[in-house]
Write a protein that holds these residues in place. Structure first.
Motif, PDB file in Angstrom:
ATOM      1  N   GLY A 240      24.677  -9.966 -13.966  1.00 31.05           N
ATOM      2  CA  GLY A 240      24.721 -10.346 -12.563  1.00 31.05           C
ATOM      3  C   GLY A 240      23.355 -10.285 -11.901  1.00 31.05           C
ATOM      4  O   GLY A 240      22.434  -9.636 -12.395  1.00 31.05           O
ATOM      5  N   PRO A 241      23.220 -10.986 -10.771  1.00 31.76           N
ATOM      6  CA  PRO A 241      21.933 -11.041 -10.082  1.00 31.76           C
ATOM      7  C   PRO A 241      21.650  -9.754  -9.329  1.00 31.76           C
ATOM      8  O   PRO A 241      22.550  -8.971  -9.052  1.00 31.76           O
ATOM      9  N   ARG A 242      20.390  -9.562  -9.010  1.00 36.74           N
ATOM     10  CA  ARG A 242      19.996  -8.464  -8.131  1.00 36.74           C
ATOM     11  C   ARG A 242      20.062  -8.985  -6.702  1.00 36.74           C
ATOM     12  O   ARG A 242      19.860 -10.172  -6.459  1.00 36.74           O
ATOM     13  N   PRO A 243      20.332  -8.119  -5.725  1.00 40.69           N
ATOM     14  CA  PRO A 243      20.357  -8.569  -4.327  1.00 40.69           C
ATOM     15  C   PRO A 243      18.992  -9.151  -3.929  1.00 40.69           C
ATOM     16  O   PRO A 243      17.946  -8.583  -4.245  1.00 40.69           O
ATOM     17  N   ARG A 244      19.018 -10.305  -3.233  1.00 40.65           N
ATOM     18  CA  ARG A 244      17.795 -11.011  -2.872  1.00 40.65           C
ATOM     19  C   ARG A 244      16.828 -10.118  -2.095  1.00 40.65           C
ATOM     20  O   ARG A 244      15.629 -10.131  -2.367  1.00 40.65           O
TER      21      ARG A 244
END
Length: 189
Positions: A47-51
């Motif tokens: 999953g992505p990291r928070p922007r």
């Protein structure tokens, strides 16, 4: 990150038919942020990291790390390739040179990853002759599995890690050259 070996870094930019593999520059910051925060890019990477976290973490001038190539198309970063010495995040690859790559979704489907990875592997084969490279990906990541096969990686093993089935492949300049020759009809006729 452990050292790759006795290589000069960064190398001179590497040109391919459509791309340039080069060291990071200040103009690449926004693309690095997009790569690290993209849900599509990180579907098979936990999953992505928070922007906002990524924006705070990425320096104004992205650092030049040994083994990190920016992939440049017409003056803009579309992805990155990493050739690093695996530090043990996967016991199966510990101590081995490992290929990793991330491309922005708008660059998917045009063959850029295959072109750039092949150029990076050629550079690696010249810099560290005969040393194998490994690549690990989730078996569910069909695009990555196809790319690994196209690049000449052969399956070493499948295993479970990070809650998913994984695939580990190996590549060497010796077997890759033989594989390329066997794909060339002039060489097999």
């Amino acid at each position: 990150m452990a050292e790759l070996g006795p290589v000069a870094w960064p190398p001179a930019p590497i040109g391919t038919e459509r791309l340039v593999l080069r060291a990071p520059e200040a103009r690449d910051r926004a693309a690095f942020i997009e790569l690290l925060a993209s849900p599509e890019v990180h579907t098979y990477l936990g999953g992505p990291r928070p922007r906002d976290e990524v924006e705070r973490a990425v320096p104004e001038i992205p650092e030049r790390r040994l083994g990190l190539f920016v992939i440049d198309l017409d003056g803009a970063m579309i992805g990155q390739i990493m050739l690093t010495r695996n530090t043990g995040h996967l016991r199966q690859a510990a101590g081995k040179a490992e290929l990793g790559y991330l491309f922005l979704p708008e660059a998917w489907g045009y063959g850029y990853a295959a072109e750039a990875c092949a150029a990076a592997l050629d550079w690696f084969a010249d810099a560290l002759p005969g040393e194998p490279v490994v690549l690990a990906t989730q078996t569910a990541n069909e695009r990555s599995m196809r790319l690994a096969a196209k690049l000449g990686f052969t399956e070493v093993e499948r295993f479970e890690a990070y809650g998913a089935a994984q695939w580990l492949g190996a590549w060497s300049s010796v077997t890759s050259c033989a594989h390329r020759r066997s794909d060339d009809p002039k060489e097999t006729a």
